[in-house]
Scaffold this motif. Structure first.
Motif, PDB file in Angstrom:
ATOM      1  N   VAL A  51      19.281  46.471 -17.220  1.00 52.85           N
ATOM      2  CA  VAL A  51      19.915  46.208 -15.921  1.00 52.85           C
ATOM      3  C   VAL A  51      19.098  45.176 -15.148  1.00 52.85           C
ATOM      4  N   VAL A  52      17.785  45.288 -15.218  1.00 48.51           N
ATOM      5  CA  VAL A  52      16.909  44.312 -14.558  1.00 48.51           C
ATOM      6  C   VAL A  52      17.079  42.940 -15.202  1.00 48.51           C
ATOM      7  N   ASP A  53      17.187  42.908 -16.532  1.00 50.09           N
ATOM      8  CA  ASP A  53      17.397  41.634 -17.233  1.00 50.09           C
ATOM      9  C   ASP A  53      18.717  40.986 -16.827  1.00 50.09           C
ATOM     10  N   GLU A  54      19.777  41.786 -16.714  1.00 47.05           N
ATOM     11  CA  GLU A  54      21.069  41.255 -16.278  1.00 47.05           C
ATOM     12  C   GLU A  54      20.968  40.701 -14.860  1.00 47.05           C
ATOM     13  N   ARG A  55      20.282  41.416 -13.992  1.00 47.22           N
ATOM     14  CA  ARG A  55      20.097  40.966 -12.606  1.00 47.22           C
ATOM     15  C   ARG A  55      19.318  39.647 -12.580  1.00 47.22           C
ATOM     16  N   ASN A  56      18.233  39.575 -13.350  1.00 45.48           N
ATOM     17  CA  ASN A  56      17.432  38.353 -13.386  1.00 45.48           C
ATOM     18  C   ASN A  56      18.248  37.173 -13.909  1.00 45.48           C
TER      19      ASN A  56
END
Length: 108
Positions: A51-56
């Motif tokens: 989820v953090v990777d998608e946000r980044n």
């Protein structure tokens, strides 16, 4: 009947305001635009890595589009119906925990 009409009007106004904000034209979601204070940073730490990777990815793409002074094609815009609050519930939990901790430290 009036309640249903009011609900439809309210929903249409939400969509209008959502589109007027403009972040969806860069592929961002509402929670991507939160100011990163200590509570938000802690909530981000608690999110799963994917989820953090998608946000980044969304953030980097939006910055790149902004620098190029372009926006995504309309079919790639984030739609109001697809935008989910993935971070807000965790931020609220972190704030609640922080306030509880502060209250505990104040009393004991």
């Amino acid at each position: 009947m009036a309640l249903r009409t009011t609900a439809v009007l309210c929903n249409n106004m939400k969509k209008w305001a959502y589109n007027l904000a403009g972040f969806n034209k860069y592929g961002l979601m509402r929670d991507d635009c939160l100011y990163e204070n200590d509570d938000v940073k802690e909530a981000l730490r608690r999110l799963p890595d994917h989820v953090v990777d998608e946000r980044n990815f969304r953030m980097v793409r939006a910055i790149q589009l902004s620098l190029q002074k372009t926006i995504l094609p309309k079919e790639e815009w984030t739609k109001f119906e697809e935008d989910k609050l993935y971070l807000t519930p965790i931020v609220e939990q972190v704030k609640k925990e922080r306030k509880e901790r502060e209250e505990w430290e104040k009393n004991y």
